[in-house]
Design a protein around this motif. Structure first.
Motif, mmCIF file in Angstrom:
data_model
loop_
_atom_site.group_PDB
_atom_site.id
_atom_site.type_symbol
_atom_site.label_atom_id
_atom_site.label_comp_id
_atom_site.label_asym_id
_atom_site.label_seq_id
_atom_site.Cartn_x
_atom_site.Cartn_y
_atom_site.Cartn_z
ATOM 1 N N GLU A 1 4.365 -1.221 3.101
ATOM 2 C CA GLU A 1 3.757 0.094 2.981
ATOM 3 C C GLU A 1 4.812 1.093 2.527
ATOM 4 O O GLU A 1 6.001 0.933 2.808
ATOM 5 N N ILE B 1 0.854 -1.189 0.000
ATOM 6 C CA ILE B 1 0.000 0.000 0.000
ATOM 7 C C ILE B 1 0.890 1.239 0.000
ATOM 8 O O ILE B 1 1.739 1.404 0.885
ATOM 9 N N LYS C 1 -6.099 -1.396 5.366
ATOM 10 C CA LYS C 1 -5.711 -2.681 5.949
ATOM 11 C C LYS C 1 -6.888 -3.321 6.685
ATOM 12 O O LYS C 1 -7.051 -4.553 6.643
ATOM 13 N N THR D 1 5.279 5.549 1.996
ATOM 14 C CA THR D 1 4.692 6.855 2.275
ATOM 15 C C THR D 1 5.130 7.933 1.294
ATOM 16 O O THR D 1 4.681 9.069 1.393
ATOM 17 N N ARG E 1 -4.002 4.346 5.185
ATOM 18 C CA ARG E 1 -3.365 3.028 5.123
ATOM 19 C C ARG E 1 -3.987 2.071 6.130
ATOM 20 O O ARG E 1 -4.253 0.908 5.815
#
Length: 214
Positions: free
Chosen positions: A32, A6, A18, A34, A14
């Motif tokens: 993940e 993600i 999830k 960012t 996020r």
């Protein structure tokens, strides 16, 4: 099992994604990111089956990031999940190499289906986007001014329309102020405009602004 990464700079988003996915037995979140640099790090490392990508993140982002991902990994499925609803973003994303496009507003009901479909090698786009892609091929109508912008120019155009300064944009996209100013001048020239206020009015009139994220 579909292993996904993600990519979104909002922690709450996020975590929400999830929670949606944790009820499935065939989808696992294994990473993940960012920002755009984190995305590329995951792509180069590998070990996952699908990238769930927000279009607007710090660092390298948007359509240029999709093109870079496609250069790094030709076969990695990319599903764009974004606040942008206007078809122009979807069309640019698909042309850049994304296999699917989904708005965050629709994520609650469509995310799992979209992930499964894209992971299976099939595209996931709305009927409106599919029709627009077909019309672009079939009809030689004169394109709107903003469609003449490059992907980077289009990204900066949107940030200018949101009220971001040249300095703000440079920091967000990791570009020099001089480079952003050059893009700004090219945008105004291509659009036949002379001020930021004209850009804002045009963006509002053509529904090109993303809604504010909560």
């Amino acid at each position: 099992m579909i292993r996904i990464v993600i990519a979104d700079d909002h922690t709450l988003m996020r975590e929400g994604l999830k929670r949606i996915l944790e009820s499935t037995d065939d989808i696992e979140v294994v990473g993940e990111a960012t920002d755009g640099f984190g995305v590329l790090a995951h792509v180069r490392k590998g070990g996952f089956d699908l990238l769930l990508l927000d279009l607007s993140m710090p660092g390298r982002s948007g359509i240029d990031l999709i093109r870079q991902i496609r250069t790094e990994s030709q076969k990695l499925p990319v599903l764009v999940l974004t606040m942008y609803e206007e078809e122009q973003y979807a069309i640019r994303s698909i042309r850049a190499g994304a296999q699917g496009y989904l708005t965050k507003e629709s994520a609650g009901t469509q995310l799992v289906h979209a992930i499964r479909k894209v992971a299976s090698g099939k595209p996931y786009i709305s009927m409106e986007v599919a029709e627009q892609l077909a019309l672009d091929i079939m009809t030689p109508e004169k394109p709107l001014p903003h469609s003449q912008l490059s992907n980077r120019e289009f990204e900066i155009f949107n940030l200018l329309a949101q009220g971001k300064t040249v300095t703000d944009i440079g920091q967000q996209l990791h570009l020099s102020v001089k480079t952003v100013s050059t893009h700004k001048s090219r945008i105004l020239n291509k659009m036949g405009m002379h001020s930021i206020s004209e850009i804002v009015r045009y963006a509002v009139a053509h529904n090109l602004l993303a809604p504010f994220e909560k």
